[in-house]
Write an enzyme that holds these catalytic residues in place. Structure first.
Site, short mmCIF file in Angstrom:
data_model
loop_
_atom_site.label_atom_id
_atom_site.label_comp_id
_atom_site.label_asym_id
_atom_site.label_seq_id
_atom_site.Cartn_x
_atom_site.Cartn_y
_atom_site.Cartn_z
N GLY A 1 0.93 -5.06 1.15
CA GLY A 1 -0.18 -5.19 0.21
C GLY A 1 0.24 -5.83 -1.11
CD GLU B 1 -2.12 -7.77 2.96
OE1 GLU B 1 -1.83 -6.60 2.65
OE2 GLU B 1 -2.78 -8.06 3.97
CB ALA C 1 -0.89 0.00 1.24
CD GLU D 1 1.61 -5.41 5.95
OE1 GLU D 1 2.39 -6.30 6.35
OE2 GLU D 1 0.93 -5.52 4.93
C1 HXC Z 1 5.01 4.56 -0.74
C2 HXC Z 1 7.08 3.75 -1.27
C3 HXC Z 1 6.70 2.46 -0.83
C4 HXC Z 1 5.38 2.29 -0.32
C5 HXC Z 1 8.73 2.38 -1.52
N1 HXC Z 1 8.33 3.64 -1.70
N2 HXC Z 1 7.76 1.64 -1.01
N3 HXC Z 1 6.23 4.78 -1.23
N4 HXC Z 1 4.58 3.36 -0.30
N5 HXC Z 1 4.93 1.11 0.10
C6 HXC Z 1 9.11 4.77 -2.24
C7 HXC Z 1 10.10 5.33 -1.24
O1 HXC Z 1 9.45 6.19 -0.35
C8 HXC Z 1 11.06 6.04 -2.15
O2 HXC Z 1 10.49 7.28 -2.54
C9 HXC Z 1 11.11 5.16 -3.38
O3 HXC Z 1 9.91 4.36 -3.31
C10 HXC Z 1 12.29 4.22 -3.34
O4 HXC Z 1 12.30 3.49 -2.11
P1 HXC Z 1 13.60 3.33 -1.20
O5 HXC Z 1 13.15 2.91 0.14
O6 HXC Z 1 14.44 4.55 -1.28
O7 HXC Z 1 14.34 2.13 -1.96
P2 HXC Z 1 15.18 0.92 -1.34
O8 HXC Z 1 16.10 1.42 -0.28
O9 HXC Z 1 15.76 0.21 -2.52
O10 HXC Z 1 14.12 -0.03 -0.65
C11 HXC Z 1 13.05 -0.66 -1.35
C12 HXC Z 1 12.03 -1.25 -0.39
C13 HXC Z 1 11.61 -0.15 0.61
C14 HXC Z 1 12.64 -2.43 0.36
C15 HXC Z 1 10.86 -1.74 -1.24
O11 HXC Z 1 11.19 0.99 -0.12
C16 HXC Z 1 10.50 -0.56 1.54
O12 HXC Z 1 10.73 -1.24 2.50
N6 HXC Z 1 9.28 -0.09 1.22
C17 HXC Z 1 8.15 -0.24 2.12
C18 HXC Z 1 7.66 -1.66 2.16
C19 HXC Z 1 6.49 -1.77 3.13
O13 HXC Z 1 6.59 -1.44 4.30
N7 HXC Z 1 5.37 -2.24 2.63
C20 HXC Z 1 4.18 -2.36 3.40
C21 HXC Z 1 3.36 -1.14 3.20
S1 HXC Z 1 1.96 -1.18 4.26
P3 HXC Z 1 11.38 8.61 -2.64
O14 HXC Z 1 10.35 9.65 -2.97
O15 HXC Z 1 12.03 8.77 -1.31
O16 HXC Z 1 12.34 8.31 -3.76
C22 HXC Z 1 0.89 -2.14 3.50
C23 HXC Z 1 -0.35 -2.29 4.24
C24 HXC Z 1 -1.20 -3.25 3.56
O17 HXC Z 1 1.07 -2.64 2.44
C25 HXC Z 1 -2.54 -3.15 4.13
C26 HXC Z 1 -3.55 -3.64 3.18
C27 HXC Z 1 -3.44 -3.00 1.88
#
Ligand code: HXC
Length: 257
Positions: free
Chosen positions: A108, A111, A65, A131
Site C-alpha cells: 500500500g 500504491e 497497509a 502482497e
Molecule cells: C504492520 C508492520 C508493517 C506493516 C512493518 N511493520 N511493516 N506492521 N503492517 N505493513 C512492523 C513490524 O511488525 C515490526 O513491529 C516493526 O514494524 C519493524 O518491522 P521489522 O520487520 O522488524 O523490520 P525490518 O526487519 O527492518 O523490515 C522492514 C520491512 C518489513 C522490510 C519494511 O517490516 C516488511 O517487510 N514489512 C511488511 C511489508 C509488506 O508486506 N507490505 C505489504 C502490506 S499488505 P514489531 O512490533 O514487531 O516491532 C498491503 C496491502 C495493500 O499493503 C492493499 C491495499 C491497501
C-alpha cells in the site's frame, strides 16, 4: 489540527503531510489513512496552498497497509464495509500531489506513492508489491497503476514474485521522475510543488485533469477532452493575463480566476 499519525505544515504555498508512525515503518492503518484524507481535504480547501507533498522518513515512506489490522479481516466484513474504499479519495484531489519517497515504499505504500501525481525518490528507496508473500494481492491500484506505467511483463514479474525494485530502476521505467540523494528528496519535492503553486491554480488543475484523462480515455477521446478544456481556459482572467504579460514582456500576476 491534532493528528496522531501524521504531521502537517505548510512551506510557502505547499502543504506537507509527513507520515509519522515510525515504529511500524509508517504502516497505513485505517486511522492513519483517514488522517491523510482529512489533511488532503484541508489543503485542497485552503486557497493559499497550490500543491501538496506527502513524505515519510528516511527509513520508510510506508511499508504498506497495516498487516496486524488485517489479521482478523473477513471477506464478509471487508465487503460490507467496502474495505479500502477510502484509499481512493486521494484520486479526487484536484491540486497536484507529489510523493517524496525515501526508504521502503511497499504494498500500500507503493500504491500510495503511485496515487500521487509525481514521485521523487531518494537513492536508497526500495519499492515493491510484496502482497503475494502474505497470500494477498495489491488492493489499492497496484496491479493497475504499475502495469500502465511500466508495462505487463515487468509488472507481472514484480507482482507475482513480490520482489522489490530500486529507485534507479523505478526512474528508468518512468515510475519515478527523478532520483536524489536521500537528504535532498523532500526539499526538491517541495521546490517542485512551489513551482506548480507559482502558476494559476485553475490552470494547474486543468493540466492535471487532462494528463490524468490519458489513463481513462482513448487517444481520440483524450485529445477531444484536452481541446475542450483548452478552449474553456480562454474564459479565465489568468489566461488573458498570461498572454498579455508575454506580449508586453512583463511577469504575469495570477489571480486564480
Ligand atoms: C504492520 C508492520 C508493517 C506493516 C512493518 N511493520 N511493516 N506492521 N503492517 N505493513 C512492523 C513490524 O511488525 C515490526 O513491529 C516493526 O514494524 C519493524 O518491522 P521489522 O520487520 O522488524 O523490520 P525490518 O526487519 O527492518 O523490515 C522492514 C520491512 C518489513 C522490510 C519494511 O517490516 C516488511 O517487510 N514489512 C511488511 C511489508 C509488506 O508486506 N507490505 C505489504 C502490506 S499488505 P514489531 O512490533 O514487531 O516491532 C498491503 C496491502 C495493500 O499493503 C492493499 C491495499 C491497501
Amino acid at each position: 489540527p491534532n493528528y496522531e499519525h501524521i504531521l502537517t505544515e505548510s512551506h510557502d504555498k505547499v502543504g506537507l503531510i509527513t507520515l509519522n508512525r515510525p515504529k511500524t515503518f509508517n504502516a497505513l492503518s485505517s486511522d492513519l489513512f483517514h488522517e491523510i484524507n482529512d489533511a488532503l481535504k484541508k489543503f485542497e480547501n485552503d486557497s493559499s496552498i497550490g500543491a501538496i507533498v506527502i513524505t515519510g522518513n528516511e527509513r520508510a515512506f510506508s511499508a504498506g497497509a497495516d498487516i496486524k489490522e488485517m489479521l482478523n479481516q473477513t471477506f464478509a466484513n471487508s465487503y460490507k464495509t467496502n474495505f479500502l474504499f477510502h484509499w481512493g479519495e486521494i484520486n479526487n484531489i484536484k491540486k497536484p500531489v507529489i510523493a517524496a519517497v525515501n526508504g521502503f515504499a511497499l504494498g500500500g505504500g507503493c500504491e500510495l506513492a503511485m496515487s500521487c501525481d509525481v514521485i521523487y525518490a531518494g537513492e536508497t528507496a526500495k519499492f515493491g508489491q510484496p502482497e503475494i508473500k502474505l497470500g494477498l494481492i495489491p488492493g489499492a491500484g497496484g496491479t493497475q497503476r504499475l502495469t500502465r506505467v511500466i508495462g505487463k511483463s515487468k509488472a507481472m514479474e514484480l507482482v507475482l514474485s513480490g520482489r522489490t525494485f530500486t529507485a534507479q530502476e523505478a526512474e528508468q521505467w518512468g515510475l519515478v521522475s527523478k532520483v536524489f540523494p536521500v537528504g535532498e528528496v523532500l526539499e526538491k519535492a517541495i521546490e517542485l510543488g512551489q513551482e506548480f503553486a507559482g502558476f494559476s491554480q485553475p490552470v494547474i488543475q486543468a493540466a492535471k485533469e487532462s494528463v490524468n484523462s490519458a489513463y481513462e480515455l482513448s487517444l481520440r477521446e483524450g485529445c477531444h477532452f484536452e481541446r475542450r478544456i483548452f478552449q474553456a481556459l480562454f474564459s479565465l482572467n489568468d489566461a488573458k493575463e498570461g498572454k498579455d504579460a508575454f506580449a508586453n514582456k512583463r511577469e504575469a500576476k495570477w489571480t486564480h480566476d
